[in-house]
Design an enzyme around this catalytic site. Structure first.
Site, PDB file in Angstrom:
ATOM      1  N   LYS A 268       0.855  -1.190   0.000  1.00 36.31           N
ATOM      2  CA  LYS A 268       0.000   0.000   0.000  1.00 36.31           C
ATOM      3  C   LYS A 268       0.884   1.230   0.000  1.00 36.31           C
ATOM      4  O   LYS A 268       1.931   1.253   0.651  1.00 36.31           O
ATOM      5  CB  LYS A 268      -0.865  -0.018   1.269  1.00 36.31           C
ATOM      6  CG  LYS A 268      -1.565   1.302   1.568  1.00 36.31           C
ATOM      7  CD  LYS A 268      -2.274   1.249   2.923  1.00 36.31           C
ATOM      8  CE  LYS A 268      -2.886   2.597   3.254  1.00 36.31           C
ATOM      9  NZ  LYS A 268      -3.625   2.615   4.508  1.00 36.31           N
TER      10      LYS A 268
ATOM     11  N   GLU B 127      -7.979  11.493  13.767  1.00 39.08           N
ATOM     12  CA  GLU B 127      -7.087  10.345  14.009  1.00 39.08           C
ATOM     13  C   GLU B 127      -6.088  10.592  15.134  1.00 39.08           C
ATOM     14  O   GLU B 127      -5.317  11.544  15.106  1.00 39.08           O
ATOM     15  CB  GLU B 127      -6.331   9.998  12.711  1.00 39.08           C
ATOM     16  CG  GLU B 127      -5.540   8.707  12.824  1.00 39.08           C
ATOM     17  CD  GLU B 127      -4.927   8.272  11.506  1.00 39.08           C
ATOM     18  OE1 GLU B 127      -4.189   7.268  11.520  1.00 39.08           O
ATOM     19  OE2 GLU B 127      -5.159   8.924  10.469  1.00 39.08           O
TER      20      GLU B 127
ATOM     21  N   GLU C 253      -7.666  -2.532   3.696  1.00 37.88           N
ATOM     22  CA  GLU C 253      -6.830  -1.360   3.965  1.00 37.88           C
ATOM     23  C   GLU C 253      -6.733  -1.126   5.480  1.00 37.88           C
ATOM     24  O   GLU C 253      -5.665  -0.820   6.023  1.00 37.88           O
ATOM     25  CB  GLU C 253      -7.415  -0.129   3.270  1.00 37.88           C
ATOM     26  CG  GLU C 253      -6.487   1.065   3.329  1.00 37.88           C
ATOM     27  CD  GLU C 253      -7.036   2.323   2.652  1.00 37.88           C
ATOM     28  OE1 GLU C 253      -6.507   3.406   2.956  1.00 37.88           O
ATOM     29  OE2 GLU C 253      -7.975   2.221   1.842  1.00 37.88           O
TER      30      GLU C 253
ATOM     31  N   GLU D  71     -12.339  11.127  -3.301  1.00 37.14           N
ATOM     32  CA  GLU D  71     -12.140  10.980  -1.851  1.00 37.14           C
ATOM     33  C   GLU D  71     -11.290  12.133  -1.308  1.00 37.14           C
ATOM     34  O   GLU D  71     -11.558  12.673  -0.235  1.00 37.14           O
ATOM     35  CB  GLU D  71     -11.478   9.629  -1.536  1.00 37.14           C
ATOM     36  CG  GLU D  71     -11.346   9.374  -0.052  1.00 37.14           C
ATOM     37  CD  GLU D  71     -10.676   8.041   0.259  1.00 37.14           C
ATOM     38  OE1 GLU D  71      -9.658   8.052   0.978  1.00 37.14           O
ATOM     39  OE2 GLU D  71     -11.161   6.993  -0.206  1.00 37.14           O
TER      40      GLU D  71
ATOM     41  N   LYS E 237     -12.322  14.732   1.683  1.00 32.57           N
ATOM     42  CA  LYS E 237     -11.499  14.961   2.885  1.00 32.57           C
ATOM     43  C   LYS E 237     -11.094  16.428   2.997  1.00 32.57           C
ATOM     44  O   LYS E 237     -11.098  17.018   4.069  1.00 32.57           O
ATOM     45  CB  LYS E 237     -10.254  14.065   2.838  1.00 32.57           C
ATOM     46  CG  LYS E 237     -10.563  12.598   3.101  1.00 32.57           C
ATOM     47  CD  LYS E 237      -9.336  11.730   2.887  1.00 32.57           C
ATOM     48  CE  LYS E 237      -9.609  10.289   3.305  1.00 32.57           C
ATOM     49  NZ  LYS E 237      -8.480   9.394   2.976  1.00 32.57           N
TER      50      LYS E 237
END
Length: 435
Positions: free
Chosen positions: A185, A235, A279, A413, A417
């Site tokens: 990734k 986060e 993911e 995406e 965001k």
């Protein structure tokens, strides 16, 4: 004289009388200050400035002025008294060949802290042998605080780096690398330069975000009047209390629906989508690998939960570790940053790809912001963030590229965001950027 003004005056007297060796004084405020913390921060002339609000909203801090600064945080342990904290952050790629101008990290022991914990308020000062420095800063405090005006700047131009075509090429390059087993990734990012018709002050954007974006950490680091980095991030990198450590895997994203049933449909899709679940699992596996050398045991939440924010929904799994004795906050920072959620997997290979191929330097974006003390530490991951430079705002967003990623979907995406902050400046930004 206002109650807060009185408290400052009292604290000044206490500092004057403090004996040698006293390194911290706390003035408890019996009443809630009659201003918002972000308004107070903006009114003050002292730098550096740091603002912090924990994600659970229990703690809010403004830290001002510097007694000590640290380009690397480890030496701070030798001078920190038990109840002192250093504030700041570690950049993503500062001090590397790609980004020599940005510091690898910056932390400071502040002279003054305004603190709210739940419904308790206090004003604290840190002291060293030169207590006149802290006194001088206390005298400079501006006690007349006006509310910050709402954002009134308008967008003139928006410029993406990379542009859409280059983005598609980079996604293809990553997918080819994954096929060839070079990595599992890579998180690719985009910088968006927003030029405004008039200067925007960082505190204006921070306050607008604080009022609109909930279930997030809010932070701001201003080294001087001209450069401020801020964000509202969902986060957590980690929180440490003694030997207990709490972290999480936040990876896998879908937008919000226009009504409750559409929202639920999108949430159900995300919770069952193999690409997004994989993911998230990659991030979990990586965190376990990184914590195992420092921990007696690591526990992971079995099922991914849904986190619903103003513009997007994420998959999240909580992780708890019981640390070996003697493991400190700086070791944890090095072990966990950058996570697979902002760099990729394996770490070295994905970082090398980003360094070589991403057409801009990330700087503080995707780094971490927070505090360290002797017994505790907490850091958020600096995503959903912006660099404010007078009449230009640089916004950043990233997307994890894994098998099954489609360049067009990932671009959308990024728009979603980025709209966490961009929509606070304009409801209808130009150039097809999502609001």
């Amino acid at each position: 004289m206002s109650y807060f003004h009185q408290a400052v005056t009292e604290l000044i007297e206490r500092v004057k009388e403090a004996e040698d060796g006293v390194n911290r004084l706390v003035q408890v405020l019996e009443e809630k200050p009659d201003f918002a913390f972000i308004d107070w921060l903006e009114a003050q002339p002292l730098f550096p400035k740091f603002y912090w609000q924990s994600r659970d909203t229990r703690e809010e801090v403004v830290a001002l002025g510097q007694l000590h600064t640290f380009v690397e945080p480890a030496p701070a342990y030798t001078i920190l008294a038990e109840d002192q904290r250093i504030w700041g952050g570690r950049s993503f790629d500062g001090h590397t060949g790609k980004n020599r101008r940005c510091m690898s990290s910056f932390f400071f022991l502040p002279q003054i802290e305004l603190i709210r914990f739940d419904e308790r308020w206090s004003l604290a000062v840190n002291l060293n042998a030169e207590k006149h420095r802290t006194l001088a800063s206390l005298y400079k405090l501006q006690l007349e605080v006006s509310p910050i005006l709402p954002v009134s700047s308008h967008i003139e131009t928006i410029q993406h780096t990379p542009e859409k075509e280059q983005w598609s090429q980079l996604v293809d390059k990553v997918l080819t690398g994954i096929k060839n087993d070079e990595f599992k990734k890579v998180v690719l990012a985009r910088k968006t330069e927003v030029n405004l018709d008039r200067p925007l002050c960082a505190s204006q954007l921070l306050k607008a975000s604080y009022l609109q974006n909930h279930h997030s950490f809010h932070f701001l680091l201003s080294l001087d009047k001209k450069h401020s980095f801020l964000g509202s991030t969902p986060e957590r990198l980690y929180a440490r209390q003694g030997q207990e450590l709490y972290t999480e895997a936040l990876a896998g994203t879908i937008g919000r629906g226009s009504n409750a049933s559409q929202d639920m449909e999108l949430a159900n899709w995300l919770s069952n989508d193999v690409k997004n679940l994989n993911e998230n699992q990659y991030v979990v596996d990586d965190i376990i690998d990184r914590l195992t050398p420092h921990s007696e045991h690591v526990e992971v939440e079995q099922e991914a939960r849904l986190v619903r924010l103003r513009k997007v929904q994420h998959l999240k799994r909580s992780i708890h570790a019981h640390l070996y004795k003697g493991v400190n906050g700086v070791q944890l920072l090095s072990a966990l940053q950058p996570t697979a959620a902002v760099a990729g997997l394996p770490r070295e290979e994905s970082m090398a790809f980003i360094q070589e191929n991403e057409p801009f330097a990330r700087g503080w974006y995707a780094g971490s912001m927070g505090f360290i003390s002797q017994k505790s530490a907490e850091f958020c991951v600096a995503i959903r963030s912006a660099l404010v430079l007078n009449d230009q705002v640089q916004l950043f967003a990233g997307a994890g590229i894994v098998p099954g990623s489609v360049a067009e979907h990932e671009w959308q995406e990024l728009d979603k965001k980025m709209s966490t902050l961009l929509s606070l400046i304009s409801d209808n930004p130009p150039l097809g950027v999502a609001s």
